[in-house]
Design a protein around this motif. Structure first.
Motif, PDB file in Angstrom:
ATOM      1  N   ALA A 359      -5.572  -3.484   8.336  1.00 40.48           N
ATOM      2  CA  ALA A 359      -6.436  -4.207   7.397  1.00 40.48           C
ATOM      3  C   ALA A 359      -5.621  -4.890   6.311  1.00 40.48           C
ATOM      4  CB  ALA A 359      -7.449  -3.251   6.770  1.00 40.48           C
ATOM      5  N   GLY A 360      -4.441  -4.329   5.987  1.00 33.77           N
ATOM      6  CA  GLY A 360      -3.606  -4.946   4.964  1.00 33.77           C
ATOM      7  C   GLY A 360      -3.044  -6.289   5.358  1.00 33.77           C
ATOM      8  N   ARG A 361      -3.135  -6.661   6.647  1.00 32.27           N
ATOM      9  CA  ARG A 361      -2.657  -7.975   7.079  1.00 32.27           C
ATOM     10  C   ARG A 361      -3.644  -9.088   6.740  1.00 32.27           C
ATOM     11  NH1 ARG A 361      -0.382  -6.764  13.217  1.00 32.27           N
ATOM     12  NH2 ARG A 361       1.186  -5.200  12.631  1.00 32.27           N
ATOM     13  N   LEU A 362      -4.862  -8.738   6.408  1.00 37.76           N
ATOM     14  CA  LEU A 362      -5.847  -9.756   6.050  1.00 37.76           C
ATOM     15  C   LEU A 362      -5.491 -10.363   4.698  1.00 37.76           C
ATOM     16  CD1 LEU A 362      -9.106  -7.850   7.085  1.00 37.76           C
ATOM     17  CD2 LEU A 362      -7.892  -9.627   8.375  1.00 37.76           C
ATOM     18  N   PRO A 363      -5.852 -11.624   4.488  1.00 40.83           N
ATOM     19  CA  PRO A 363      -5.524 -12.285   3.209  1.00 40.83           C
ATOM     20  C   PRO A 363      -6.147 -11.545   2.028  1.00 40.83           C
ATOM     21  CG  PRO A 363      -6.211 -13.892   4.851  1.00 40.83           C
ATOM     22  CD  PRO A 363      -6.488 -12.553   5.436  1.00 40.83           C
ATOM     23  N   GLY A 364      -5.339 -11.234   1.046  1.00 43.88           N
ATOM     24  CA  GLY A 364      -5.813 -10.579  -0.163  1.00 43.88           C
ATOM     25  C   GLY A 364      -6.079  -9.102  -0.026  1.00 43.88           C
ATOM     26  N   CYS A 365      -5.743  -8.496   1.110  1.00 41.02           N
ATOM     27  CA  CYS A 365      -6.017  -7.066   1.338  1.00 41.02           C
ATOM     28  C   CYS A 365      -4.741  -6.238   1.468  1.00 41.02           C
ATOM     29  CB  CYS A 365      -6.865  -6.888   2.596  1.00 41.02           C
ATOM     30  SG  CYS A 365      -8.493  -7.641   2.511  1.00 41.02           S
ATOM     31  N   GLY A 366      -3.633  -6.773   0.993  1.00 41.94           N
ATOM     32  CA  GLY A 366      -2.382  -6.041   1.125  1.00 41.94           C
ATOM     33  C   GLY A 366      -2.374  -4.720   0.386  1.00 41.94           C
ATOM     34  N   PHE A 367      -3.216  -4.599  -0.648  1.00 45.58           N
ATOM     35  CA  PHE A 367      -3.263  -3.353  -1.417  1.00 45.58           C
ATOM     36  C   PHE A 367      -3.764  -2.180  -0.574  1.00 45.58           C
ATOM     37  CE2 PHE A 367      -7.441  -5.214  -1.738  1.00 45.58           C
ATOM     38  CZ  PHE A 367      -8.307  -4.130  -1.718  1.00 45.58           C
ATOM     39  N   LEU A 368      -4.516  -2.466   0.501  1.00 47.78           N
ATOM     40  CA  LEU A 368      -5.042  -1.377   1.326  1.00 47.78           C
ATOM     41  C   LEU A 368      -3.931  -0.605   2.027  1.00 47.78           C
ATOM     42  CD1 LEU A 368      -8.116  -3.183   2.963  1.00 47.78           C
ATOM     43  CD2 LEU A 368      -8.130  -1.519   1.091  1.00 47.78           C
ATOM     44  N   ALA A 369      -2.884  -1.297   2.406  1.00 46.61           N
ATOM     45  CA  ALA A 369      -1.787  -0.638   3.112  1.00 46.61           C
ATOM     46  C   ALA A 369      -0.743  -0.056   2.170  1.00 46.61           C
ATOM     47  CB  ALA A 369      -1.119  -1.624   4.069  1.00 46.61           C
ATOM     48  N   ALA A 370      -0.881  -0.272   0.856  1.00 42.09           N
ATOM     49  CA  ALA A 370       0.144   0.183  -0.084  1.00 42.09           C
ATOM     50  C   ALA A 370       0.360   1.693  -0.056  1.00 42.09           C
ATOM     51  CB  ALA A 370      -0.209  -0.288  -1.493  1.00 42.09           C
ATOM     52  N   PRO A 371      -0.695   2.550  -0.031  1.00 38.50           N
ATOM     53  CA  PRO A 371      -0.443   3.999  -0.005  1.00 38.50           C
ATOM     54  C   PRO A 371       0.331   4.441   1.234  1.00 38.50           C
ATOM     55  CG  PRO A 371      -2.711   3.567  -0.637  1.00 38.50           C
ATOM     56  CD  PRO A 371      -2.137   2.266  -0.158  1.00 38.50           C
ATOM     57  N   VAL A 372      -0.031   3.911   2.404  1.00 35.96           N
ATOM     58  CA  VAL A 372       0.658   4.312   3.628  1.00 35.96           C
ATOM     59  C   VAL A 372       2.092   3.800   3.622  1.00 35.96           C
ATOM     60  CG1 VAL A 372       0.637   4.143   6.145  1.00 35.96           C
ATOM     61  CG2 VAL A 372      -1.513   4.361   4.894  1.00 35.96           C
ATOM     62  N   GLU A 373       2.299   2.590   3.140  1.00 31.26           N
ATOM     63  CA  GLU A 373       3.657   2.046   3.078  1.00 31.26           C
ATOM     64  C   GLU A 373       4.535   2.876   2.147  1.00 31.26           C
ATOM     65  OE1 GLU A 373       3.042  -1.936   1.874  1.00 31.26           O
ATOM     66  OE2 GLU A 373       2.541  -2.674   3.897  1.00 31.26           O
ATOM     67  N   ALA A 374       3.959   3.346   1.028  1.00 32.69           N
ATOM     68  CA  ALA A 374       4.735   4.176   0.098  1.00 32.69           C
ATOM     69  C   ALA A 374       5.082   5.516   0.736  1.00 32.69           C
ATOM     70  CB  ALA A 374       3.938   4.390  -1.190  1.00 32.69           C
ATOM     71  N   LEU A 375       4.147   6.109   1.474  1.00 27.71           N
ATOM     72  CA  LEU A 375       4.420   7.381   2.120  1.00 27.71           C
ATOM     73  C   LEU A 375       5.467   7.230   3.212  1.00 27.71           C
ATOM     74  CD1 LEU A 375       3.707  10.385   2.486  1.00 27.71           C
ATOM     75  CD2 LEU A 375       1.851   9.683   4.027  1.00 27.71           C
ATOM     76  N   VAL A 376       5.361   6.157   3.996  1.00 30.80           N
ATOM     77  CA  VAL A 376       6.332   5.936   5.068  1.00 30.80           C
ATOM     78  C   VAL A 376       7.710   5.640   4.492  1.00 30.80           C
ATOM     79  CG1 VAL A 376       6.928   4.394   6.977  1.00 30.80           C
ATOM     80  CG2 VAL A 376       4.586   5.212   6.726  1.00 30.80           C
ATOM     81  N   ALA A 377       7.766   4.951   3.352  1.00 26.46           N
ATOM     82  CA  ALA A 377       9.054   4.663   2.731  1.00 26.46           C
ATOM     83  C   ALA A 377       9.773   5.935   2.301  1.00 26.46           C
ATOM     84  CB  ALA A 377       8.850   3.739   1.531  1.00 26.46           C
ATOM     85  N   VAL A 378       9.026   6.950   1.936  1.00 27.12           N
ATOM     86  CA  VAL A 378       9.626   8.210   1.478  1.00 27.12           C
ATOM     87  C   VAL A 378       9.882   9.160   2.644  1.00 27.12           C
ATOM     88  CG1 VAL A 378       9.269  10.248   0.032  1.00 27.12           C
ATOM     89  CG2 VAL A 378       8.586   7.987  -0.801  1.00 27.12           C
ATOM     90  N   CYS A 379       8.899   9.332   3.530  1.00 23.49           N
ATOM     91  CA  CYS A 379       8.976  10.356   4.583  1.00 23.49           C
ATOM     92  C   CYS A 379       9.112   9.782   5.982  1.00 23.49           C
ATOM     93  CB  CYS A 379       7.724  11.236   4.535  1.00 23.49           C
ATOM     94  SG  CYS A 379       7.399  11.995   2.939  1.00 23.49           S
ATOM     95  N   GLY A 380       9.016   8.484   6.157  1.00 18.10           N
ATOM     96  CA  GLY A 380       9.021   7.921   7.486  1.00 18.10           C
ATOM     97  C   GLY A 380       7.641   7.986   8.113  1.00 18.10           C
ATOM     98  N   PRO A 381       7.473   7.449   9.328  1.00 19.56           N
ATOM     99  CA  PRO A 381       6.158   7.501   9.990  1.00 19.56           C
ATOM    100  C   PRO A 381       5.643   8.922  10.196  1.00 19.56           C
ATOM    101  CG  PRO A 381       7.615   5.944  11.090  1.00 19.56           C
ATOM    102  CD  PRO A 381       8.465   6.685  10.106  1.00 19.56           C
ATOM    103  N   ALA A 382       6.537   9.913  10.258  1.00 18.14           N
ATOM    104  CA  ALA A 382       6.099  11.299  10.453  1.00 18.14           C
ATOM    105  C   ALA A 382       5.350  11.841   9.249  1.00 18.14           C
ATOM    106  CB  ALA A 382       7.305  12.189  10.750  1.00 18.14           C
ATOM    107  N   GLY A 383       5.443  11.167   8.092  1.00 23.24           N
ATOM    108  CA  GLY A 383       4.769  11.684   6.905  1.00 23.24           C
ATOM    109  C   GLY A 383       3.264  11.674   7.012  1.00 23.24           C
ATOM    110  N   VAL A 384       2.701  10.699   7.754  1.00 20.31           N
ATOM    111  CA  VAL A 384       1.243  10.614   7.867  1.00 20.31           C
ATOM    112  C   VAL A 384       0.662  11.797   8.640  1.00 20.31           C
ATOM    113  CG1 VAL A 384      -0.662   9.253   8.805  1.00 20.31           C
ATOM    114  CG2 VAL A 384       1.193   8.125   7.566  1.00 20.31           C
ATOM    115  N   PRO A 385       1.103  12.067   9.891  1.00 24.08           N
ATOM    116  CA  PRO A 385       0.533  13.234  10.586  1.00 24.08           C
ATOM    117  C   PRO A 385       0.934  14.556   9.949  1.00 24.08           C
ATOM    118  CG  PRO A 385       2.328  12.299  11.861  1.00 24.08           C
ATOM    119  CD  PRO A 385       2.057  11.342  10.746  1.00 24.08           C
TER     120      PRO A 385
END
Length: 425
Positions: A359-385
């Motif tokens: 959903a963050g790829r939609l125009p003006g919706c980049g804020f939706l992906a910000a929490p997941v991007e911050a978590l992945v930046a710290v822990c990698g993709p494994a941080g979500v599961p």
């Protein structure tokens, strides 16, 4: 009052005498506080209005309060095949050791023994063994079935590695179907069998995310995916086979741990002399089984990662395995609602994380992906599961240490079904 102290000693209760018609009649009398109000008189008897009890009934209930309790739980007393089922049923209704003291008993177990001894029966039923032993054929069945999901999953992964194109697609479909059928057989027999039917949709999602989710999340954050998964760890949509094979192989330690927990908790139920004593003895057993399973799963992850040449994926696989084990233990012992709720929440968290990235790829919706991007930046993709399953596993562990250490969670299979069905909501 000096003689009341003797009633506090643990011993086999003695019946006040044989049952006769007068005993049965007095048992059916209404007891004060039992919740049954007396019917108002239609005549001129004003003293009977307002639910007043006859003086003789009040005297009988005051002289023998256990009889009033038996009347209140008559169905439980008549259907119980041993005192343990009565104790479990009383605990499910909220009777504690402090409540049992008002009935001149030291604990719920001794109160249940007296209630069981005083129930009228047509004939003397043979005593049931303290620890129900499964037939050898049934025990051999689940011992043989437990390794089957892991063996078939390993064979399916080997088929993916050795084939290409359409044969690989067929191998993946056949392998997934075979593993699902084997896992269903394991959950229908042996110590992991549960009377309650729970939806496996969210469990399948969690396992599927362990297989494909990290690769999809990584490619989604980098602008992909550009192609469907090809069954390998180095493709455009990487597939993590090592944690899934390890989870399938962990059915063996899960079944062994569930068997040890059930049999030893049942044994301690027969030797405990109070609810607090039983809970204190079962809690280390539960934590020991949990530690045994997580240790075995960690060893299997190291083994499968080395054999398949993939990362072991410890954070996400260990938290997922712990979540699935605790959910199954709670379901087996009559607490399926909490297990289903937490599994649903964990699966929803993973699905939401993926949805917000796209959903963050939609125009003006980049804020939706910000929490997941911050978590992945710290822990990698494994941080979500790891976060979703880890929080769920901690919640279920706290819930299990409260629910699975109660006597009502370890009643006999038939008695437990009746206790659960008759528990007030």
């Amino acid at each position: 009052m000096s003689g009341l102290g003797e009633l506090d000693r643990p011993e086999t209760p003695r019946s006040p005498g044989a049952w006769d018609e007068r005993s049965r009649k007095s048992l059916t009398d209404r007891a004060p506080g039992s919740g049954d109000a007396a019917a108002p008189s239609s005549g001129d008897g004003g003293a009977a209005r307002g639910g007043a009890q006859p003086p003789s009934t009040v005297r009988r209930a005051a002289a023998d309060p256990v009889k009033a309790l038996m009347h209140r739980h008559r169905d439980l007393c008549e259907r119980a095949v041993d005192p343990l089922e009565i104790a479990a049923g009383l605990e499910a209704y909220g009777v504690t050791d402090r409540t049992a003291a008002r009935f001149r008993h030291r604990d719920v177990f001794s109160l249940a023994e007296e209630m069981y001894a005083r129930v009228p029966r047509d004939g003397d039923a043979p005593p049931r063994p303290t620890e129900p032993s499964a037939p050898r054929a049934a025990r051999a069945a689940w011992i043989v079935l437990a390794p089957l999901p892991g063996v078939l999953c390993a064979a399916a992964v080997a088929g993916l590695r050795l084939t290409e194109g359409r044969p690989r697609l067929i191998a993946a479909a056949v392998g997934a179907l075979a593993v699902a059928l084997a896992l269903s057989a394991v959950l229908r027999r042996g110590p992991l069998r549960a009377a309650a039917r729970t939806s496996g949709t969210w469990t399948c999602w969690l396992v599927g995310y362990a297989l494909l989710g990290d690769g999809l999340l990584h490619t989604a954050l980098t602008g992909g995916p550009d192609a469907l998964p090809d069954g390998t760890a180095g493709g455009p949509w990487p597939v993590a086979a090592a944690p899934v094979v390890a989870l399938a192989l962990s059915c063996v330690p899960a079944a062994v741990g569930a068997h040890l927990f059930t049999t030893r908790a049942r044994r301690r139920l027969t030797s405990s002399r109070g609810l607090a004593d039983f809970s204190a003895s079962v809690r280390p057993l539960l934590l020991g089984v949990f530690a045994l399973y997580t240790g075995a799963l960690a060893a299997l992850l190291a083994l499968t990662g080395a054999v398949l040449g993939e990362p072991a994926a410890y954070p996400q696989a260990l938290t997922l395995g712990a979540l699935l084990l605790l959910a199954r233990l709670l379901t087996v012992h009559g607490h399926a609602h909490a297990a289903t709720l937490v599994l649903t929440a964990a699966a929803a968290a993973e699905a939401t994380a993926l949805a917000t990235v796209f959903a963050g790829r939609l125009p003006g919706c980049g804020f939706l992906a910000a929490p997941v991007e911050a978590l992945v930046a710290v822990c990698g993709p494994a941080g979500v599961p790891a976060a979703a399953c880890g929080v769920g596993a901690l919640a279920l562990l706290a819930h299990a240490t409260r629910r699975l250490t109660r006597a009502s969670a370890h009643a006999h299979a038939h008695g437990q079904a009746r206790v659960t069905a008759s528990r007030p909501r």
